[in-house]
Design a protein around this motif. Structure first.
Motif, short mmCIF file in Angstrom:
data_model
loop_
_atom_site.label_atom_id
_atom_site.label_comp_id
_atom_site.label_asym_id
_atom_site.label_seq_id
_atom_site.Cartn_x
_atom_site.Cartn_y
_atom_site.Cartn_z
N ASP A 28 -4.37 -6.00 -1.90
CA ASP A 28 -4.51 -5.52 -0.44
C ASP A 28 -3.14 -5.05 0.15
O ASP A 28 -2.96 -3.90 0.56
CB ASP A 28 -4.96 -6.51 0.50
N ASP A 29 -1.97 -5.93 -0.16
CA ASP A 29 -0.79 -5.59 0.31
C ASP A 29 -0.36 -4.24 -0.47
O ASP A 29 0.27 -3.31 0.27
CB ASP A 29 0.27 -6.88 -0.23
N HIS A 30 -0.77 -4.30 -1.65
CA HIS A 30 -0.27 -3.05 -2.58
C HIS A 30 -1.00 -1.90 -1.84
O HIS A 30 -0.21 -0.67 -1.60
CB HIS A 30 -0.66 -3.07 -4.06
N LEU A 31 -2.03 -1.72 -1.55
CA LEU A 31 -2.99 -0.62 -1.17
C LEU A 31 -2.63 -0.19 0.31
O LEU A 31 -2.53 0.80 0.86
CB LEU A 31 -4.43 -0.88 -1.13
N THR A 32 -2.42 -1.41 1.08
CA THR A 32 -2.33 -1.08 2.49
C THR A 32 -0.49 -0.71 2.76
O THR A 32 -0.15 0.08 3.56
CB THR A 32 -2.54 -2.52 3.42
N TYR A 33 0.26 -1.41 2.07
CA TYR A 33 1.90 -1.34 2.61
C TYR A 33 2.58 -0.85 1.26
O TYR A 33 3.71 -0.77 1.28
CB TYR A 33 2.36 -2.78 2.97
N ALA A 60 14.10 0.02 2.83
CA ALA A 60 13.20 -0.95 2.51
C ALA A 60 12.18 -1.03 3.44
O ALA A 60 12.31 -0.78 4.70
CB ALA A 60 14.09 -2.40 2.85
N ARG A 61 11.12 -1.68 3.22
CA ARG A 61 10.00 -1.96 4.09
C ARG A 61 9.12 -3.00 3.92
O ARG A 61 8.85 -3.50 2.72
CB ARG A 61 9.02 -0.74 3.84
N TYR A 62 8.95 -3.46 4.75
CA TYR A 62 7.87 -4.77 4.76
C TYR A 62 6.92 -4.76 5.94
O TYR A 62 7.18 -4.69 7.05
CB TYR A 62 8.81 -6.09 4.91
N ARG A 63 5.58 -4.45 5.56
CA ARG A 63 4.55 -4.46 6.65
C ARG A 63 4.93 -3.37 7.49
O ARG A 63 5.35 -2.30 6.99
CB ARG A 63 4.32 -5.98 7.18
#
Lengths: 357, 469
Positions: A28-33, A60-63
């Motif tokens: 989910d994290d991979h597909l969304t963010y 850099a990116r987190y959510r």
């Protein structure tokens, strides 16, 4: 009686269930963010450390939080604009606001609207957990790199509740990299989910219990010692002097919170939530701390002869403007940005009229 | 949403344990009733008062009809129920037209619709009809109150009938572990369907069916329009069928079997079959208590055909007092009529469309016709309905696709998976058994996926589509 084989299969199925949950969370994290499927994925991936301490990683990116080329939250920088730095901590960096709604972004919008063109850019030079001290350590490097000419200083008083917190952690040359422990992403999600469904009263009790356990490691104070206030005042003053020495016009901003002007304890649950991060100070001490720290900020502004924007006095508290004890909602960030734009506009106008350095 | 989760996590297990250990039937009925009312009260005491009033009226009036089974008594009961429904469901729409002029109209226009009123009012009505027909029904007050306010069905059906429910309420406790396992499987499937419905509605990144209807539904190319319509049709199916499956599963854990509401409706090869597979409990209610009694009043064919269309108009009106829904009902009635007339013509002329080609073309026509009808069901106004209809019937409507690739992949993926899985199950004649056939480890990995997406992608405070009806 359950046979051992059946029990073993049940155990395996349960383990599969837990592992699959973790797998789904990662997918989910991979597909969304676009998060990595393996390795850690938390707010720390936004930063690295150098000899001056913590610094943002370019791109850099987190959510929802993304950094630009220069390692700051927000869009890429424009070379021809007047640069205003926004120093602070998580309140400035933005936690609960939608992307682009954090107050530095909105401030830029309001200032440019007032000027009538895209003349200024506000660089969000804050990160969660930054203190006036760490900002002071980093400020010269940022000012020189970005050629900033104005700076907002919106420090978080709570960082000074426990002075040992303030020690910066620069990278040690040649230090061996410590292996990161395995991160259960599903655990974090479940925690957040449970927080969302548990009644406020139950959450407050759980927090109070957690705080009681954490208390044992500290000497619990009813009131913030004068030494801490003095340290805060000195660090802010030093930051202001550093900025002035580099030709930057600093503007000090007092600290606003959920409880509004006067620091009344209208919302005990939020005080308990706040204290969870600082178990060494009792709930009753927070309002007093905010009051004294804001007085210190006013005093620094007067001593250093720099403009002061007293949002602590003018910003209305309440849950419409604050998502928790100190962090803004979208609406709160708008109000904050409007007040800053009003106070900052004369400074910006003055700097724009002056010679370019 | 919070209270719903708390009910799920703590309320249901506690209730199940109590129901399992409680021996006296009456005690268990009182326990179910108390739990059902406590659950319904979380939606507001005003709604609760209306539910109680409706239940008491129907209980008393059912007794009156049993003693005096005259058409007049039945009509009084029907009028009272329809009046109650109209006050909350239809009057506000009417009053909103005059809302600016008078204070009373403005207040009426803002009357909140008690959740589930359309469902439990129809249950009350079916009880009155059954009493009039002389069915041997003698529920106690507790049993009747439970029938009307039974927690699993009180919000959005399925619409039950007392003759089916009463013997189960009087039976000794069937809250067994086997029923829990069977019910849990049903809940899992339901949650999966709800999750898929929410995924279709919200899309992976906010660009799903809801976004499509709200932002890009005008001047869409032909392909986009059909993707949107089919996507909505599946969203509606998954949302409501998923909800119903959860409800059926919960009731099953307590040993109570509720009627099915959906049975692979998109595999239907005719509109008539579709309406025996989609929202079955309402469809059968309309058939048994409206269409058949009205159609048998006169012998002429035109009358029967008219009543068929009229019944479907009521079906549309049951959803909402809006012209769009009335036209949607009429459209469905005309589809049924067209199917009936085609069948008659085929019989008269000895024409048969048999074989695979016949079935596939019949299915395709039905699928297209049903999905075209969703325009009326979903459109926010006539202008949007007109735009969508023009694009849907014009294959030459050109223009680049405006729907994101993620949306296309989502809709196509889900639709293909639906037809593969449900087509397989239909051929095998099995119901919801695909998960049960997997090895336990793989099954638990699937359960984990359902659990994950249900919890973290459907936990937003969105309501079920049918809660608004």
């Amino acid at each position: 009686m359950i046979s051992p084989l059946r029990a073993a299969r049940g155990g395996v199925a349960l383990a599969v269930f837990v592992l699959a949950l973790e797998g789904w969370a990662r997918l989910d994290d991979h597909l969304t963010y676009g998060a990595p499927l393996t390795g850690p994925y938390n707010a720390e991936i936004l930063y690295t450390r150098d000899t001056l301490g913590r610094v943002g990683k370019p791109h850099a990116r987190y959510r929802k939080w993304g950094l630009n080329e220069a390692g700051f939250r927000g869009p890429e920088l424009e070379p021809d604009r007047l640069t205003i730095l926004a120093f602070g901590a998580s309140e400035t960096f933005g936690l609960y606001e939608d992307e682009g709604q954090e107050y530095p972004r909105q401030l830029e919008h309001f200032l440019n609207a007032r000027i009538g063109r895209d003349a200024v850019q506000v660089v969000n030079a804050a990160y969660p957990g930054e203190s006036a001290y760490t900002a002071d350590v980093r400020a010269p490097e940022i000012v020189d790199r970005l050629h900033a000419r104005v700076a907002i200083v919106y420090p978080t008083p709570a960082d000074y509740i426990w002075l040992p917190f303030l020690k910066p952690k620069p990278a040690r040359e040649g230090a061996a990299k410590v292996a990161e422990p395995f991160e259960w992403r599903i655990a974090d999600r479940l925690r957040t989910f449970l927080k969302g469904i548990l009644p406020q009263r139950v959450q407050t009790r759980l927090r109070a219990r957690e705080t009681r356990i954490a208390e044992s490691g500290f000497t619990v104070m009813d009131r913030l010692p004068e030494e801490n206030v003095r340290r805060f005042r000195d660090d802010v003053a030093h930051l202001v002097q550093t900025l002035k020495a580099r030709g930057v016009a600093p503007v000090i901003v007092t600290h606003a919170n959920l409880f509004g002007n006067g620091g009344q304890e209208r919302d005990r649950a939020q005080l308990v939530a706040w204290r969870k991060f600082y178990p060494m100070l009792r709930e009753e001490g927070f309002a007093d701390m905010e009051r004294r720290m804001n007085d210190a900020l006013r005093a620094v502004a007067a001593e250093e002869r720099v403009p002061l924007i007293d949002v602590a006095a003018s910003m209305p508290g309440g849950h419409q403007n604050f998502a928790d004890f100190v962090h803004f909602t979208n609406r709160g960030a708008t109000l904050m940005a409007q007040q800053l734009a009003n106070g900052l506009y004369p400074v910006v106008e003055n700097v724009m009229r002056g010679p370019r350095q | 949403m919070t209270s719903l989760y708390l009910w799920f996590l703590f309320g249901l297990p506690a209730l199940w344990l109590l129901a399992r250990t409680m021996r006296p039937v009456r005690g268990r009925q009182l326990l179910f009733l108390a739990a059902s009312y406590a659950f319904y009260l979380t939606f507001g005491w005003r709604f609760f008062v209306i539910l109680i009033a409706s239940s008491l009226f129907n209980f008393v009036w059912g007794g009156v009809i049993r003693r005096t089974p005259t058409a007049r008594m039945l009509w009084i009961g029907i009028v009272a129920n329809v009046a109650l429904l109209s006050v909350f469901k239809y009057l506000p729409s009417l009053a909103s037209v005059f809302a600016d002029s008078t204070g009373l109209a403005a207040r009426v226009a803002h009357l909140a619709l008690p959740i589930g009123i359309s469902f439990w009012t129809f249950q009350g009505l079916s009880y009155l009809f059954d009493q009039y027909r002389g069915e041997q029904l003698d529920p106690s007050l507790t049993e009747f109150l439970l029938y009307m306010g039974f927690a699993p069905t009180v919000l959005s059906g399925p619409i039950c009938r007392l003759p089916e429910l009463l013997p189960q309420l009087r039976h000794e406790s069937r809250a067994t572990w086997e029923n829990v396992v069977a019910g849990a499987r049903s809940v899992w499937v339901g949650v999966l369907l709800i999750t898929l419905g929410r995924l279709l509605g919200g899309g992976w990144n906010g660009q799903g069916v809801n976004w499509g209807f709200d932002h890009v539904s005008s001047h869409l190319p032909f392909g986009d329009t059909w993707l949107l319509l089919i996507g909505y049709g599946f969203q509606l199916l998954f949302d409501f069928a998923g909800y119903t499956r959860v409800v059926i599963g919960i009731a099953q854990a307590f040993g109570i079997l509720l009627p099915e509401n959906f049975r692979r409706p998109y595999l239907s090869t005719t509109p008539s079959v579709f309406w025996t597979r989609w929202h079955m409990t309402l469809s059968f209610w309309i058939r048994d208590y409206l269409f058949i009694p009205l159609a048998t009043v006169r012998r002429e064919v035109w009358w029967r055909n008219l009543m068929l269309v009229m019944s479907m108009v009521v079906f549309g009106l049951w959803h909402k007092a809006s012209l769009l829904f009335i036209v949607w009902g009429t459209y469905q009635g005309l589809l049924l009529l067209a199917h009936r007339l085609t069948q008659q013509w085929q019989r008269r002329n000895g024409v048969q469309f048999s074989g695979v080609m016949g079935s596939v073309s019949s299915w395709a026509i039905t699928f297209v016709a049903i999905n075209l009808g969703w325009i009326l069901f979903r459109a926010r106004d006539w202008s949007q309905a007109g735009d969508l209809f023009r694009s849907a019937v014009n294959p030459f409507a050109s223009g680049a696709s405006v729907l994101p690739v993620s949306f296309v992949v989502l809709v196509v993926g889900i639709v293909v998976a639906y037809f593969l899985i449900e087509g397989w199950a239909e051929r095998k004649g099995e119901s919801h058994s695909l998960l049960a056939r997997l090895p336990i480890e793989l099954r638990f990995a699937c359960y984990a996926g359902i659990f994950y997406f249900a919890l973290f992608h459907t936990a937003e405070p969105q309501s079920f589509i049918y809660f608004q009806f």
